[in-house]
Enzyme design. Structure first.
Site, PDB file in Angstrom:
ATOM      1  N   HIS A  17      49.470  17.236  40.689  1.00 26.62           N
ATOM      2  CA  HIS A  17      48.734  16.556  39.292  1.00 26.62           C
ATOM      3  C   HIS A  17      47.652  16.340  39.040  1.00 26.62           C
ATOM      4  O   HIS A  17      47.250  16.532  37.370  1.00 26.62           O
ATOM      5  CB  HIS A  17      48.970  15.111  39.920  1.00 26.62           C
ATOM      6  N   LYS A  41      62.571   3.374  43.188  1.00 29.05           N
ATOM      7  CA  LYS A  41      62.003   4.727  44.495  1.00 29.05           C
ATOM      8  C   LYS A  41      61.116   3.924  45.180  1.00 29.05           C
ATOM      9  O   LYS A  41      60.718   3.911  46.480  1.00 29.05           O
ATOM     10  CB  LYS A  41      60.776   5.639  43.691  1.00 29.05           C
ATOM     11  N   ARG A  89      57.560  22.464  38.148  1.00 34.31           N
ATOM     12  CA  ARG A  89      57.166  23.306  39.544  1.00 34.31           C
ATOM     13  C   ARG A  89      58.951  24.434  39.655  1.00 34.31           C
ATOM     14  O   ARG A  89      58.324  25.215  40.144  1.00 34.31           O
ATOM     15  CB  ARG A  89      57.566  22.504  40.520  1.00 34.31           C
ATOM     16  N   SER A 127      55.088  14.850  46.030  1.00 33.09           N
ATOM     17  CA  SER A 127      54.512  13.682  46.455  1.00 33.09           C
ATOM     18  C   SER A 127      55.040  13.627  47.952  1.00 33.09           C
ATOM     19  O   SER A 127      55.116  12.530  48.969  1.00 33.09           O
ATOM     20  CB  SER A 127      55.013  12.092  45.384  1.00 33.09           C
TER      21      SER A 127
END
Length: 160
Positions: A17, A41, A89, A127
């Protein structure tokens, strides 16, 4: 002045990030890192995520960190951002983000999305993986800035 919104949960913010922010800050006049509540989440406390992001990005002068609890498109409009920045990604990331791009265009016509890939040395960091490693007592110092590693080590960041 071109303002870009880089939204996400950043639970926690990691070196990938930070890499994207540093590189995008060169391209855009102002970058807003928008940290979402995202109740589905169950992320760590919003205030802690905002504070950690402010600490690790304090060296980037044209970055502002803000928490938000609305639709991303509404937050972008509120912040005066005409562009959303998304990190990609993998092909899986692209498929999901491309679907979001279409939805956002319907919800907020004129809002553009720009994709930026992380530098190669950060392309595998997520993460979720950072939290999983930390939950087993693994060393995450290679993947996250020091304040985040400390928060993970102190149990301040939810690992589940």
């Amino acid at each position: 002045m071109t303002t870009v919104l880089y939204p996400g949960t950043f639970n926690p913010i990691h070196n990938g990030h930070v890499d994207l922010v540093e590189r995008a800050a060169i391209i855009f006049d102002k970058l807003i890192l928008g940290i979402a509540t995202s109740p589905h989440k169950r992320p760590t406390d919003l205030e802690l995520r905002v504070e950690l992001a402010r600490q690790v990005l304090s060296h980037v002068s044209n970055v502002e960190v803000q928490g938000f609890n609305t639709l991303t498109v509404d937050f972008a409009k509120q912040m005066g951002a005409k562009i959303i920045l998304k990190g990609i990604r993998s092909v899986t990331d692209f498929e999901y983000e491309f679907q979001m791009l279409g939805m956002n265009r319907v919800l907020q016509p004129g809002l553009e999305t720009v994709f930026l890939a992380p530098s190669e040395q950060y392309s595998y960091i997520s993460s979720t993986l950072v939290r999983q490693i930390a939950s087993y007592g693994g060393d995450v110092t290679e993947f996250v800035p020091a304040p985040v590693a400390n928060a993970l080590g102190n149990g301040d960041i939810q690992l589940g």
